[in-house]
Motif scaffolding. Structure first.
Motif, PDB file in Angstrom:
ATOM      1  N   ASP A   1       0.826  -1.213   0.000  1.00 53.08           N
ATOM      2  CA  ASP A   1       0.000   0.000   0.000  1.00 53.08           C
ATOM      3  C   ASP A   1       0.860   1.263   0.000  1.00 53.08           C
ATOM      4  OD1 ASP A   1      -2.461  -1.318  -0.019  1.00 53.08           O
ATOM      5  OD2 ASP A   1      -2.377  -1.644   2.147  1.00 53.08           O
ATOM      6  N   LEU A   2       1.868   1.323   0.870  1.00 52.19           N
ATOM      7  CA  LEU A   2       2.802   2.448   0.902  1.00 52.19           C
ATOM      8  C   LEU A   2       4.162   1.905   1.275  1.00 52.19           C
ATOM      9  CD1 LEU A   2       3.377   5.558   0.831  1.00 52.19           C
ATOM     10  CD2 LEU A   2       2.938   5.560   3.291  1.00 52.19           C
ATOM     11  N   LEU A   3       5.137   2.065   0.393  1.00 49.85           N
ATOM     12  CA  LEU A   3       6.517   1.668   0.661  1.00 49.85           C
ATOM     13  C   LEU A   3       7.316   2.933   0.924  1.00 49.85           C
ATOM     14  CD1 LEU A   3       9.609   1.084  -0.396  1.00 49.85           C
ATOM     15  CD2 LEU A   3       8.450  -0.713   0.876  1.00 49.85           C
ATOM     16  N   GLN A   4       7.881   3.031   2.131  1.00 52.22           N
ATOM     17  CA  GLN A   4       8.611   4.229   2.556  1.00 52.22           C
ATOM     18  C   GLN A   4      10.103   3.928   2.582  1.00 52.22           C
ATOM     19  OE1 GLN A   4       5.867   5.889   6.033  1.00 52.22           O
ATOM     20  NE2 GLN A   4       5.746   3.671   5.853  1.00 52.22           N
ATOM     21  N   PHE A   5      10.883   4.798   1.971  1.00 53.08           N
ATOM     22  CA  PHE A   5      12.314   4.550   1.766  1.00 53.08           C
ATOM     23  C   PHE A   5      13.149   5.443   2.665  1.00 53.08           C
ATOM     24  CE2 PHE A   5      16.208   5.922  -0.524  1.00 53.08           C
ATOM     25  CZ  PHE A   5      16.878   4.710  -0.555  1.00 53.08           C
ATOM     26  N   HIS A   6      14.177   4.849   3.260  1.00 56.28           N
ATOM     27  CA  HIS A   6      15.117   5.581   4.108  1.00 56.28           C
ATOM     28  C   HIS A   6      16.494   5.576   3.458  1.00 56.28           C
ATOM     29  CE1 HIS A   6      17.117   6.859   7.898  1.00 56.28           C
ATOM     30  NE2 HIS A   6      18.086   6.034   7.500  1.00 56.28           N
ATOM     31  N   ALA A   7      17.158   6.740   3.440  1.00 55.19           N
ATOM     32  CA  ALA A   7      18.528   6.870   2.929  1.00 55.19           C
ATOM     33  C   ALA A   7      19.446   7.270   4.073  1.00 55.19           C
ATOM     34  CB  ALA A   7      18.588   7.919   1.817  1.00 55.19           C
ATOM     35  N   TRP A   8      20.595   6.600   4.174  1.00 55.02           N
ATOM     36  CA  TRP A   8      21.505   6.866   5.272  1.00 55.02           C
ATOM     37  C   TRP A   8      22.423   8.057   5.025  1.00 55.02           C
ATOM     38  CZ3 TRP A   8      20.597   4.910   9.807  1.00 55.02           C
ATOM     39  CH2 TRP A   8      19.955   3.672   9.919  1.00 55.02           C
ATOM     40  N   HIS A   9      22.870   8.229   3.769  1.00 54.56           N
ATOM     41  CA  HIS A   9      23.985   9.150   3.538  1.00 54.56           C
ATOM     42  C   HIS A   9      23.797   9.829   2.192  1.00 54.56           C
ATOM     43  CE1 HIS A   9      27.825  10.874   4.220  1.00 54.56           C
ATOM     44  NE2 HIS A   9      28.526  10.093   3.438  1.00 54.56           N
ATOM     45  N   TYR A  10      23.371  11.082   2.209  1.00 52.40           N
ATOM     46  CA  TYR A  10      23.062  11.782   0.963  1.00 52.40           C
ATOM     47  C   TYR A  10      24.294  12.004   0.086  1.00 52.40           C
ATOM     48  CZ  TYR A  10      18.692  12.947   3.403  1.00 52.40           C
ATOM     49  OH  TYR A  10      17.502  12.893   4.076  1.00 52.40           O
ATOM     50  N   ALA A  11      25.488  12.037   0.679  1.00 51.15           N
ATOM     51  CA  ALA A  11      26.696  12.251  -0.111  1.00 51.15           C
ATOM     52  C   ALA A  11      27.039  11.043  -0.980  1.00 51.15           C
ATOM     53  CB  ALA A  11      27.882  12.585   0.804  1.00 51.15           C
ATOM     54  N   ASP A  12      26.431   9.904  -0.691  1.00 50.42           N
ATOM     55  CA  ASP A  12      26.587   8.703  -1.513  1.00 50.42           C
ATOM     56  C   ASP A  12      25.378   8.629  -2.447  1.00 50.42           C
ATOM     57  OD1 ASP A  12      26.625   6.171  -2.625  1.00 50.42           O
ATOM     58  OD2 ASP A  12      27.282   5.190  -0.777  1.00 50.42           O
TER      59      ASP A  12
ATOM     60  N   CYS B   1      14.781  17.385   9.999  1.00 39.47           N
ATOM     61  CA  CYS B   1      14.161  16.078  10.165  1.00 39.47           C
ATOM     62  C   CYS B   1      15.118  14.977   9.705  1.00 39.47           C
ATOM     63  CB  CYS B   1      12.867  16.008   9.370  1.00 39.47           C
ATOM     64  SG  CYS B   1      11.599  17.173   9.918  1.00 39.47           S
ATOM     65  N   GLY B   2      15.223  13.933  10.500  1.00 40.03           N
ATOM     66  CA  GLY B   2      16.052  12.796  10.147  1.00 40.03           C
ATOM     67  C   GLY B   2      17.517  12.933  10.451  1.00 40.03           C
ATOM     68  N   ASP B   3      17.965  14.134  10.841  1.00 42.21           N
ATOM     69  CA  ASP B   3      19.389  14.308  11.102  1.00 42.21           C
ATOM     70  C   ASP B   3      19.877  13.447  12.260  1.00 42.21           C
ATOM     71  OD1 ASP B   3      19.715  16.052   9.031  1.00 42.21           O
ATOM     72  OD2 ASP B   3      19.986  17.853  10.262  1.00 42.21           O
ATOM     73  N   GLU B   4      18.962  13.025  13.132  1.00 39.31           N
ATOM     74  CA  GLU B   4      19.380  12.189  14.256  1.00 39.31           C
ATOM     75  C   GLU B   4      19.945  10.856  13.795  1.00 39.31           C
ATOM     76  OE1 GLU B   4      14.786  11.730  14.097  1.00 39.31           O
ATOM     77  OE2 GLU B   4      16.327  13.167  13.499  1.00 39.31           O
ATOM     78  N   TYR B   5      19.692  10.490  12.526  1.00 42.57           N
ATOM     79  CA  TYR B   5      20.248   9.261  11.968  1.00 42.57           C
ATOM     80  C   TYR B   5      21.470   9.518  11.079  1.00 42.57           C
ATOM     81  CZ  TYR B   5      15.981   6.978  13.527  1.00 42.57           C
ATOM     82  OH  TYR B   5      14.956   6.485  14.292  1.00 42.57           O
ATOM     83  N   ARG B   6      21.899  10.767  10.988  1.00 41.47           N
ATOM     84  CA  ARG B   6      22.975  11.075  10.033  1.00 41.47           C
ATOM     85  C   ARG B   6      24.138  11.844  10.627  1.00 41.47           C
ATOM     86  NH1 ARG B   6      18.133  11.934   7.201  1.00 41.47           N
ATOM     87  NH2 ARG B   6      17.748  10.194   5.782  1.00 41.47           N
TER      88      ARG B   6
ATOM     89  N   HIS C   1       1.737   3.170  -3.498  1.00 40.05           N
ATOM     90  CA  HIS C   1       2.214   4.530  -3.249  1.00 40.05           C
ATOM     91  C   HIS C   1       3.642   4.468  -2.738  1.00 40.05           C
ATOM     92  CE1 HIS C   1      -1.746   6.256  -3.840  1.00 40.05           C
ATOM     93  NE2 HIS C   1      -2.247   5.401  -2.972  1.00 40.05           N
ATOM     94  N   LEU C   2       4.422   5.474  -3.095  1.00 34.88           N
ATOM     95  CA  LEU C   2       5.821   5.550  -2.685  1.00 34.88           C
ATOM     96  C   LEU C   2       5.995   6.712  -1.720  1.00 34.88           C
ATOM     97  CD1 LEU C   2       8.630   4.324  -3.150  1.00 34.88           C
ATOM     98  CD2 LEU C   2       8.926   5.906  -5.068  1.00 34.88           C
ATOM     99  N   GLY C   3       6.643   6.440  -0.602  1.00 35.73           N
ATOM    100  CA  GLY C   3       6.902   7.474   0.395  1.00 35.73           C
ATOM    101  C   GLY C   3       8.346   7.463   0.826  1.00 35.73           C
ATOM    102  N   LEU C   4       8.687   8.406   1.685  1.00 32.41           N
ATOM    103  CA  LEU C   4      10.014   8.501   2.269  1.00 32.41           C
ATOM    104  C   LEU C   4       9.878   8.455   3.779  1.00 32.41           C
ATOM    105  CD1 LEU C   4      11.362  11.477   0.106  1.00 32.41           C
ATOM    106  CD2 LEU C   4      11.695   9.026  -0.328  1.00 32.41           C
ATOM    107  N   THR C   5      10.983   8.200   4.444  1.00 28.82           N
ATOM    108  CA  THR C   5      11.003   8.293   5.895  1.00 28.82           C
ATOM    109  C   THR C   5      12.317   8.905   6.343  1.00 28.82           C
ATOM    110  OG1 THR C   5      10.757   7.075   7.976  1.00 28.82           O
ATOM    111  CG2 THR C   5      11.856   5.919   6.185  1.00 28.82           C
ATOM    112  N   ASN C   6      12.227   9.845   7.269  1.00 29.63           N
ATOM    113  CA  ASN C   6      13.394  10.529   7.830  1.00 29.63           C
ATOM    114  C   ASN C   6      14.191  11.318   6.800  1.00 29.63           C
ATOM    115  OD1 ASN C   6      13.065   9.645  10.574  1.00 29.63           O
ATOM    116  ND2 ASN C   6      13.736   7.623   9.911  1.00 29.63           N
ATOM    117  N   PHE C   7      13.536  11.816   5.765  1.00 30.09           N
ATOM    118  CA  PHE C   7      14.194  12.719   4.826  1.00 30.09           C
ATOM    119  C   PHE C   7      14.115  14.139   5.366  1.00 30.09           C
ATOM    120  CE2 PHE C   7      14.858   9.422   1.975  1.00 30.09           C
ATOM    121  CZ  PHE C   7      15.444   9.870   0.800  1.00 30.09           C
TER     122      PHE C   7
END
Length: 475
Positions: free
Chosen positions: A99-110, A308-313, A131-137
């Motif tokens: 129904d909704l797949l949410q994607f997380h990215a660890w490192h934007y420089a990669d 948002c999400g910087d706590e993981y980066r 539907h496509l979503g994001l998480t912690n972007f």
């Protein structure tokens, strides 16, 4: 209101969960009208439990919404591995479409995170993802994704009376593009409830669940336990006025925010459920006095650092462990490093022009890293669409990745040169540059110049000096 299943993984620290019994516990939520569940590929057996619940009568007609996430390890992933991850979730959910797949990215420089998203878009087009979503972007990269043309409908981020980061630039981007926010951490792992009102600080060793461990770090980041108590007293005063729980007030305050489509309230299936209390949320209406009371108490808090999400980066890592050790072992180099003559090392980013013109993306000699003029090119794609700010942020991501691969950091940049073909673009480009370099303050020149290639709004080159001592240079 969405029911969150993160705590399935926490419960499984005590031993395996009976999947069918947990599915029956999910049934109690759905029968009360809470038919949307949020989970992830790494939330223990949450997807299997949800799949078991969805296959039970009367849910076989698809009355449940099952939202999940893919949180891949950092680094490159082929289209085949992306498809395999989606298929694995589909099998666990016993579904033909997510129904909704949410994607997380660890490192934007990669830049490999973009390859994953492009493949997910293809799988959406095939019908495997509804539907496509994001998480912690963060706001910058959500905006970049949308300008690039990836069809994202939501971003799931921490948002609470304790953590108001999403109320700023993130909300602006969402309103501009029609994207919805799904807010987690709305009760701060239960810290924004009656249980903790008037309680002494339990300390790091006094919290039991992963949620409590994580959100106690948010409390520390926002000024400490006494300030939390001030906020709790304000929440209680509003709750008593309306005859509801503090959890109801904390959730409604976020659900009423612009761009918020839903709040996620966690469930410890079969252990601790608050269905009757959650039902009261639908009838609760906060008035202007309530909002002023909550805003005044929240205004005494220190802002959670970053976006948002910087706590993981980046530090401070506001995670259960206080670092990323529970999530990943290391971050791979954004680009492969090659040795050259004279002790030089270099990286290539794979654009067609590097081979054609005989140059590299960046080269290091001694403590100096020189980065070539860089546009918003990834493979054969232009990132950021026609938006000058989005292109600028991706260019800086590429520069950061090249410098990191050669042993430096973005903070080591001492000079940038910015080229824009249209002088009218100088301000959005400059503002994007300022957002990324505002605390670094390299020397900078911006000039109008023609650029090679269609659709490019900006090109940037950079120089960095790695590991140089400040010596006796005065502050």
């Amino acid at each position: 209101m969405l029911t969150g299943l993160w705590q399935v993984a926490d419960l499984e620290r005590e031993g395996p969960i009976d999947v069918e019994a947990a599915a029956a516990a999910m049934d109690a939520y759905s029968q009360a009208g809470f038919t949307t569940f949020d989970m992830a590929d790494h939330y223990g057996s949450a997807e299997e439990i949800a799949g078991a619940c969805a296959s039970r009568a009367p849910h076989r007609d698809g009355d449940l919404q099952l939202l999940t996430k893919w949180t891949p390890a950092p680094g490159a992933h082929t289209p085949a591995t992306v498809r395999e991850a989606v298929r694995r979730s589909l099998d666990r959910l016993r579904a033909d479409t997510i129904d909704l797949l949410q994607f997380h990215a660890w490192h934007y420089a990669d830049p490999s995170w973009l390859d994953c998203l492009f493949t997910l878009q293809e799988l959406k087009d095939e019908g495997l993802i509804r539907h496509l979503g994001l998480t912690n972007f963060d706001a910058v990269h959500l905006d970049m994704v949308l300008h690039t043309g990836i069809e994202v409908v939501s971003n799931q981020v921490s948002f609470s009376l304790l953590d108001g980061r999403a109320a700023g630039a993130m909300t602006e981007v969402c309103l501009e593009h029609g994207v919805q926010l799904l807010a987690y951490g709305t009760l701060a792992g239960g810290l924004l409830t009656e249980r903790w009102l008037g309680a002494d600080d339990p300390g790091a060793d006094g919290v039991r669940t992963w949620s409590e461990m994580k959100y106690r770090r948010f409390v520390e980041a926002t000024g400490g336990w006494d300030r939390l108590q001030t906020l709790l007293r304000a929440v209680r005063s509003v709750a008593e006025k309306h005859g509801v729980s503090m959890a109801n007030v904390a959730a409604r305050a976020i659900l009423d925010r612009p761009a918020v489509a839903g709040v996620i309230i966690g469930a410890r299936l079969g252990r601790s459920e608050h269905i009757a209390d959650n039902l009261r949320l639908s009838s609760l209406r906060l008035d202007d006095d309530d909002r002023e009371t909550l805003a005044a108490a929240g205004g005494a808090l220190d802002p959670v650092p970053g976006d948002c999400g910087d706590e993981y980066r980046r530090p401070p890592y506001l995670t259960a462990a206080g670092d990323l050790s529970d999530h990943l072992d290391e971050l791979p180099s954004p680009y492969p490093v090659r040795s050259g003559s004279g002790g030089r090392t270099r990286v290539d980013s794979g654009t067609m022009w590097e081979d054609l013109a005989g140059y590299c993306r960046a080269v290091r000699t001694g403590d100096r890293i020189a980065v070539s003029g860089t546009t918003a090119t990834h493979g054969d794609r232009r990132i950021g669409g026609d938006d000058p700010a989005a292109q600028t942020h991706y260019v800086i991501d590429k520069i950061e990745g090249a410098i990191e691969a050669l042993g430096g950091r973005l903070e080591d940049v001492v000079r940038t040169r910015v080229f824009v073909p249209e002088l009218a673009d100088w301000e959005p480009v400059a503002r994007a540059h300022g957002r990324r370099f505002g605390d670094i303050r390299p020397a900078n020149t911006l000039v109008q110049a023609g650029l090679i290639g269609s659709g490019y709004r900006v090109e940037i080159e950079a120089e960095a000096r790695v590991g140089r001592s400040r010596g006796n240079v005065p502050e």
